[in-house]
Design a protein around this motif. Structure first.
Motif, PDB file in Angstrom:
ATOM      1  N   HIS A  64       7.201   5.545  -0.172  1.00 17.99           N
ATOM      2  CA  HIS A  64       7.921   5.937  -1.390  1.00 17.99           C
ATOM      3  C   HIS A  64       7.732   4.846  -2.436  1.00 17.99           C
ATOM      4  N   PRO A  65       7.561   5.226  -3.713  1.00 17.59           N
ATOM      5  CA  PRO A  65       7.362   4.212  -4.755  1.00 17.59           C
ATOM      6  C   PRO A  65       8.478   3.177  -4.825  1.00 17.59           C
ATOM      7  N   ASN A  66       9.706   3.553  -4.487  1.00 20.68           N
ATOM      8  CA  ASN A  66      10.818   2.601  -4.550  1.00 20.68           C
ATOM      9  C   ASN A  66      10.667   1.457  -3.551  1.00 20.68           C
ATOM     10  N   GLN A  67       9.818   1.642  -2.557  1.00 22.19           N
ATOM     11  CA  GLN A  67       9.646   0.591  -1.552  1.00 22.19           C
ATOM     12  C   GLN A  67       8.689  -0.503  -2.009  1.00 22.19           C
ATOM     13  N   VAL A  68       7.857  -0.197  -2.992  1.00 19.00           N
ATOM     14  CA  VAL A  68       6.795  -1.128  -3.393  1.00 19.00           C
ATOM     15  C   VAL A  68       7.362  -2.450  -3.881  1.00 19.00           C
ATOM     16  N   ALA A  69       8.333  -2.413  -4.776  1.00 20.40           N
ATOM     17  CA  ALA A  69       8.887  -3.649  -5.334  1.00 20.40           C
ATOM     18  C   ALA A  69       9.523  -4.508  -4.249  1.00 20.40           C
ATOM     19  N   VAL A  70      10.142  -3.875  -3.269  1.00 25.73           N
ATOM     20  CA  VAL A  70      10.781  -4.612  -2.180  1.00 25.73           C
ATOM     21  C   VAL A  70       9.732  -5.358  -1.363  1.00 25.73           C
ATOM     22  N   VAL A  71       8.631  -4.681  -1.052  1.00 21.91           N
ATOM     23  CA  VAL A  71       7.561  -5.315  -0.280  1.00 21.91           C
ATOM     24  C   VAL A  71       6.929  -6.451  -1.088  1.00 21.91           C
ATOM     25  N   ARG A  72       6.674  -6.206  -2.355  1.00 22.32           N
ATOM     26  CA  ARG A  72       6.067  -7.257  -3.183  1.00 22.32           C
ATOM     27  C   ARG A  72       6.965  -8.484  -3.268  1.00 22.32           C
ATOM     28  N   GLU A  73       8.259  -8.263  -3.399  1.00 16.41           N
ATOM     29  CA  GLU A  73       9.179  -9.399  -3.471  1.00 16.41           C
ATOM     30  C   GLU A  73       9.159 -10.208  -2.183  1.00 16.41           C
ATOM     31  N   LEU A 125       0.858  -1.178   0.000  1.00 15.76           N
ATOM     32  CA  LEU A 125       0.000   0.000   0.000  1.00 15.76           C
ATOM     33  C   LEU A 125       0.895   1.229   0.000  1.00 15.76           C
ATOM     34  N   LEU A 126       0.541   2.232  -0.795  1.00 16.35           N
ATOM     35  CA  LEU A 126       1.421   3.393  -0.958  1.00 16.35           C
ATOM     36  C   LEU A 126       0.702   4.683  -0.579  1.00 16.35           C
ATOM     37  N   PHE A 127       1.263   5.397   0.396  1.00 11.01           N
ATOM     38  CA  PHE A 127       0.734   6.701   0.772  1.00 11.01           C
ATOM     39  C   PHE A 127       1.036   7.735  -0.311  1.00 11.01           C
ATOM     40  N   CYS A 128       0.079   8.639  -0.516  1.00 11.95           N
ATOM     41  CA  CYS A 128       0.260   9.751  -1.446  1.00 11.95           C
ATOM     42  C   CYS A 128      -0.391  10.983  -0.838  1.00 11.95           C
ATOM     43  N   PRO A 129       0.324  12.099  -0.723  1.00  7.16           N
ATOM     44  CA  PRO A 129      -0.291  13.315  -0.170  1.00  7.16           C
ATOM     45  C   PRO A 129      -1.508  13.718  -0.994  1.00  7.16           C
ATOM     46  N   ALA A 130      -2.610  14.021  -0.319  1.00  2.00           N
ATOM     47  CA  ALA A 130      -3.845  14.338  -1.031  1.00  2.00           C
ATOM     48  C   ALA A 130      -3.813  15.700  -1.702  1.00  2.00           C
ATOM     49  N   ASP A 131      -2.812  16.518  -1.387  1.00  2.21           N
ATOM     50  CA  ASP A 131      -2.704  17.821  -2.071  1.00  2.21           C
ATOM     51  C   ASP A 131      -1.775  17.759  -3.276  1.00  2.21           C
ATOM     52  N   ARG A 132      -1.433  16.526  -3.711  1.00  2.53           N
ATOM     53  CA  ARG A 132      -0.596  16.356  -4.900  1.00  2.53           C
ATOM     54  C   ARG A 132      -1.342  15.499  -5.925  1.00  2.53           C
ATOM     55  N   PRO A 133      -2.418  16.013  -6.510  1.00  2.10           N
ATOM     56  CA  PRO A 133      -3.240  15.206  -7.425  1.00  2.10           C
ATOM     57  C   PRO A 133      -2.480  14.702  -8.643  1.00  2.10           C
ATOM     58  N   GLU A 134      -1.402  15.389  -9.027  1.00  2.00           N
ATOM     59  CA  GLU A 134      -0.618  14.922 -10.171  1.00  2.00           C
ATOM     60  C   GLU A 134       0.069  13.590  -9.876  1.00  2.00           C
ATOM     61  N   ARG A 135       0.123  13.215  -8.603  1.00  4.60           N
ATOM     62  CA  ARG A 135       0.758  11.951  -8.222  1.00  4.60           C
ATOM     63  C   ARG A 135      -0.245  10.827  -8.007  1.00  4.60           C
ATOM     64  N   PHE A 136      -1.524  11.125  -7.965  1.00  5.74           N
ATOM     65  CA  PHE A 136      -2.516  10.107  -7.620  1.00  5.74           C
ATOM     66  C   PHE A 136      -2.435   8.899  -8.546  1.00  5.74           C
ATOM     67  N   GLY A 137      -2.507   9.151  -9.839  1.00  9.21           N
ATOM     68  CA  GLY A 137      -2.508   8.061 -10.799  1.00  9.21           C
ATOM     69  C   GLY A 137      -1.228   7.252 -10.774  1.00  9.21           C
ATOM     70  N   LYS A 138      -0.097   7.952 -10.660  1.00  8.23           N
ATOM     71  CA  LYS A 138       1.192   7.246 -10.619  1.00  8.23           C
ATOM     72  C   LYS A 138       1.281   6.360  -9.381  1.00  8.23           C
ATOM     73  N   ALA A 139       0.826   6.879  -8.231  1.00 13.12           N
ATOM     74  CA  ALA A 139       0.883   6.095  -6.998  1.00 13.12           C
ATOM     75  C   ALA A 139      -0.009   4.863  -7.102  1.00 13.12           C
ATOM     76  N   ALA A 140      -1.190   5.020  -7.703  1.00 14.77           N
ATOM     77  CA  ALA A 140      -2.097   3.891  -7.868  1.00 14.77           C
ATOM     78  C   ALA A 140      -1.516   2.848  -8.817  1.00 14.77           C
ATOM     79  N   ASP A 141      -0.889   3.308  -9.894  1.00 16.11           N
ATOM     80  CA  ASP A 141      -0.321   2.383 -10.874  1.00 16.11           C
ATOM     81  C   ASP A 141       0.859   1.602 -10.308  1.00 16.11           C
ATOM     82  N   ARG A 142       1.600   2.203  -9.393  1.00 16.80           N
ATOM     83  CA  ARG A 142       2.822   1.576  -8.882  1.00 16.80           C
ATOM     84  C   ARG A 142       2.595   0.715  -7.650  1.00 16.80           C
ATOM     85  N   SER A 143       1.375   0.687  -7.127  1.00 15.40           N
ATOM     86  CA  SER A 143       1.121  -0.035  -5.885  1.00 15.40           C
ATOM     87  C   SER A 143      -0.094  -0.939  -6.040  1.00 15.40           C
TER      88      SER A 143
END
Length: 288
Positions: free
Chosen positions: A225-234, A21-39
């Motif tokens: 952080h997005p870089n943590q996602v792959a580590v957790v999935r592995e 699961l990946l946290f994303c600041p709610a005041d950064r809407p430009e990151r919403f889609g990227k965070a969802a795609d990466r997690s």
């Protein structure tokens, strides 16, 4: 992947949770889609990640992004401000204008607080002394679908300075709290989510902690952080040899047709078979 299911859900679609699961600041809407795609699921954060001056803008961003082409509700969590704070009711007013119905309640401290969230699926974030002590009664609430614990806010509520020792391992009180939340969640038949790992560059430390979370029974781990996602999935994905061993063991159990039997020199009973079934489920295979 397991699905959250709550008797109080009503027409709310079940929330599907993967391991990262990946946290994303709610005041950064430009990151919403990227965070969802990466997690496996994104947590839009209206609490600590957003300054008080920017919270109104963050709520509007969530509303604006929730229309056609927005985030999938079944993979979207919104962390709201704690009950009793000025932002809590405003957060709920904003969410009522969206399809998002899975909430992470920051600083959950009592079962009574969950009654204000009827109609929502709630991940209760136990990150204060009161939240840890009351974890069992919180988990028993019908609209609670999971529990998560938070280390740094917990230590702050205790008047402490840090959740970890100099070697990077958790202090005893943090370990106790981690176990208390896991036990409370599982006793109530709910999911348990492990806390974030704040040392972002230390991917080896994250990997070790994630492997421990898997082995202990946590269904997921939160990332900052997005870089943590792959580590957790592995960490959550069993090695091919582990999957093969589990399948072989379960086949042997079916052939033995006995409660207890020997396999490769080891005595096998019910709990060992459950471990093997869990391995197959994490690999996306049906448990035999």
């Amino acid at each position: 992947m397991p699905s959250f299911d709550s008797p109080a859900r009503g027409t709310v679609p079940p929330f599907t949770m993967g391991p990262a699961l990946l946290f994303c600041p709610a005041d950064r809407p430009e990151r919403f889609g990227k965070a969802a795609d990466r997690s496996d699921a994104v947590i839009l954060d209206l609490e600590d990640a957003v300054s008080p001056a920017d919270k109104a803008e963050a709520r509007e961003a969530i509303i604006a992004q929730s229309g056609d082409g927005g985030l999938e509700p079944v993979r979207t969590i919104v962390r709201v401000n704690p009950v009793g704070t000025p932002g809590f009711e405003l957060d709920l007013e904003a969410l009522a204008k969206t399809p998002y119905r899975t909430i992470m309640l920051a600083k959950a401290e009592s079962a009574e607080q969950l009654k204000a969230l009827e109609g929502y699926q709630v991940i209760a974030l136990c990150e204060t002394a009161a939240g840890i002590v009351n974890a069992a009664s919180i988990a028993a609430e019908p609209n609670v679908v999971g529990l998560m614990w938070g280390a740094e806010d917990l230590l702050a509520s205790l008047g402490g300075l840090s959740s970890r020792n100099d070697d990077g391992g958790y202090r005893a009180v943090a370990l106790h709290s981690r176990s208390a939340v896991l036990l409370a969640a599982k006793a109530a038949g709910k999911e348990a989510i492990d806390s974030v790992y704040v040392n972002i560059p230390d991917l080896e430390g994250l990997a070790a902690e994630s492997r421990d979370a898997v082995a202990s029974g946590f269904g997921a781990k939160a990332c900052i952080h997005p870089n943590q996602v792959a580590v957790v999935r592995e960490a959550y994905a069993p090695a091919p040899e582990a999957v093969a061993d589990a399948a072989e063991l379960l086949d042997a159990a079916a052939a033995a047709d006995s409660g207890v039997f020997q396999f490769k020199g080891k005595m096998i009973d019910g709990p060992i078979l459950k471990h093997a079934q869990a391995t197959l489920r994490r690999a996306g295979l049906p448990a035999k």
